[in-house]
Design a protein around this motif. Structure first.
Motif, PDB file in Angstrom:
ATOM      1  N   VAL A  93      29.044-115.310  -4.715  1.00  9.35           N
ATOM      2  CA  VAL A  93      29.517-113.973  -4.380  1.00  9.35           C
ATOM      3  C   VAL A  93      30.460-113.439  -5.456  1.00  9.35           C
ATOM      4  CG1 VAL A  93      30.797-112.623  -2.673  1.00  9.35           C
ATOM      5  CG2 VAL A  93      29.262-114.442  -1.924  1.00  9.35           C
ATOM      6  N   GLY A  94      31.383-114.294  -5.910  1.00  7.56           N
ATOM      7  CA  GLY A  94      32.322-113.862  -6.935  1.00  7.56           C
ATOM      8  C   GLY A  94      31.631-113.416  -8.208  1.00  7.56           C
ATOM      9  N   GLU A  95      30.656-114.186  -8.659  1.00  3.56           N
ATOM     10  CA  GLU A  95      29.921-113.814  -9.872  1.00  3.56           C
ATOM     11  C   GLU A  95      29.101-112.550  -9.648  1.00  3.56           C
ATOM     12  OE1 GLU A  95      30.096-115.114 -12.994  1.00  3.56           O
ATOM     13  OE2 GLU A  95      31.824-116.146 -12.089  1.00  3.56           O
ATOM     14  N   ALA A  96      28.645-112.352  -8.421  1.00  2.23           N
ATOM     15  CA  ALA A  96      27.894-111.137  -8.107  1.00  2.23           C
ATOM     16  C   ALA A  96      28.761-109.899  -8.299  1.00  2.23           C
ATOM     17  CB  ALA A  96      27.356-111.203  -6.682  1.00  2.23           C
ATOM     18  N   TYR A  97      29.964-109.941  -7.754  1.00  2.43           N
ATOM     19  CA  TYR A  97      30.861-108.794  -7.911  1.00  2.43           C
ATOM     20  C   TYR A  97      31.268-108.596  -9.368  1.00  2.43           C
ATOM     21  CZ  TYR A  97      31.351-107.917  -2.914  1.00  2.43           C
ATOM     22  OH  TYR A  97      31.099-107.581  -1.600  1.00  2.43           O
ATOM     23  N   LYS A  98      31.470-109.668 -10.086  1.00  2.00           N
ATOM     24  CA  LYS A  98      31.813-109.535 -11.505  1.00  2.00           C
ATOM     25  C   LYS A  98      30.698-108.875 -12.295  1.00  2.00           C
ATOM     26  CE  LYS A  98      33.793-113.086 -13.545  1.00  2.00           C
ATOM     27  NZ  LYS A  98      34.080-114.509 -13.896  1.00  2.00           N
ATOM     28  N   SER A  99      29.454-109.117 -11.900  1.00  3.61           N
ATOM     29  CA  SER A  99      28.342-108.491 -12.602  1.00  3.61           C
ATOM     30  C   SER A  99      28.180-107.024 -12.214  1.00  3.61           C
ATOM     31  CB  SER A  99      27.040-109.257 -12.329  1.00  3.61           C
ATOM     32  OG  SER A  99      26.614-109.089 -10.996  1.00  3.61           O
ATOM     33  N   ILE A 100      28.640-106.655 -11.038  1.00  4.06           N
ATOM     34  CA  ILE A 100      28.618-105.234 -10.631  1.00  4.06           C
ATOM     35  C   ILE A 100      29.699-104.463 -11.373  1.00  4.06           C
ATOM     36  CG2 ILE A 100      29.057-103.653  -8.706  1.00  4.06           C
ATOM     37  CD1 ILE A 100      27.785-105.787  -6.873  1.00  4.06           C
TER      38      ILE A 100
END
Length: 332
Positions: free
Chosen positions: A78-85
């Motif tokens: 989830v954390g990496e997902a938000y960082k990519s957004i």
């Protein structure tokens, strides 16, 4: 929980049959002329246990929001997902989240979805350092006047405030840069102006003023004002047909500064603006990066519960006509 529409149909079959009631009328013949923007939808009947803001399962709502964000980005965490957004984010950069409609305390964005968003953002890691909660702020067009009500009602005091995010009015409200909407000067909310990134998150609700859908597009009229001292001038956005004011808003501010990176419709329930009662339990979370696609899907769902005026999709279609999104979508 499933991250696809409950029909689990393939792309072609889903778009042709309209797996969500009202979808075929929404898409129609336009499919032959436009590509589809992805919309990520989590649906789980167990997310709610009745018609009430507190009748929610926090863990299932968290899983729904997390799953949509990971599906949107293709990231495993989830954390990496938000960082990519939020490209280029670091612990010093700020995120402003536009909510709707806290003012009347009737059907605001449900606290469970807000909580899930905050938890996801706080899971971002930067060389072992976390993302500070103080860099996440929430705002609405009258947030300063009702912040205390929010913190003492509807789950925000219990579930949101302890996470450490900014819930209080910082002082100046609409001191952001000036731009024009149909020849009228508008000022951006200082919350959004001071942030590096923005999120629009709205409930699934019928609206009273001829637009029929309160979604992530309509939500943003509360981020600008005709006055620097308080929120004024909202009625001039209700210029249906045509929705010229929203086209100006996107052209002269939102698309220009590119802060809005994520759009969420909290569809745990469907609501009517003119009633304190929940219309129905919908048990969905809708997530995407194209506001037209997100709201068009929300419009189709809302229509399936009985449209009030048939105009639920008019606003995303208008913004699409101005080349700010694509109201033809594919559910992932």
């Amino acid at each position: 929980m499933t991250l696809k529409d409950p029909s689990k149909l393939g792309r072609r079959t889903f778009l042709q049959t309209g797996a969500v009631a009202g979808l075929s009328a929404l898409v129609g013949p336009r499919l032959a002329h436009a590509a589809s923007s992805p919309v990520h939808v989590a649906h789980d009947p167990a997310m709610t246990s009745g018609l009430g803001y507190d009748k929610v399962n926090l863990s299932l709502v968290q899983a729904a929001v997390d799953g949509c964000v990971k599906a949107l980005t293709g990231k495993a965490s989830v954390g990496e997902a938000y960082k990519s957004i939020f490209v280029g984010i670091d612990p010093n950069k700020k995120i402003a989240v536009k909510l709707n409609n806290i003012k009347h305390l009737d059907h605001p964005v449900n606290f469970a979805v807000v909580r899930a968003l905050v938890n996801g953002l706080l899971s971002m890691s930067f060389s072992g350092a976390g993302y500070p909660a103080k860099n996440i702020s929430f705002f609405d067009n009258d947030w300063g006047g009702i912040a205390n009500k929010c913190k003492s009602a509807l789950g925000y005091q219990q579930h949101i405030a302890p996470l450490g995010v900014v819930l209080d009015d910082p002082g100046t409200w609409f001191g952001g840069p000036s731009f024009t909407v149909k020849g009228t000067a508008k000022y951006a909310c200082t919350y959004l102006d001071a942030a590096d990134y923005g999120v629009s998150i709205a409930p699934l609700r019928y609206h009273k003023d001829r637009c029929d859908l309160t979604g992530c597009i309509k939500n943003m009229m509360g981020a600008v004002s005709s006055s620097t001292g308080s929120y004024t001038g909202g009625s001039d956005f209700h210029d249906n047909p045509g929705w010229q004011s929203f086209k100006y808003l996107w052209s002269n501010y939102i698309a220009k500064n590119s802060k809005l990176q994520l759009y969420i419709v909290e569809a745990l329930f469907a609501h009517r603006w003119d009633s304190a009662n929940h219309l129905a339990a919908v048990n969905r979370v809708i997530v995407g990066t194209d506001p037209c696609a997100v709201d068009a899907y929300g419009a189709a769902v809302l229509q399936s519960y009985g449209g009030l005026g048939g105009g639920e999709k008019a606003l995303p279609l208008a913004l699409e006509q101005a080349s700010f999104g694509n109201s033809t979508y594919i559910v992932n």
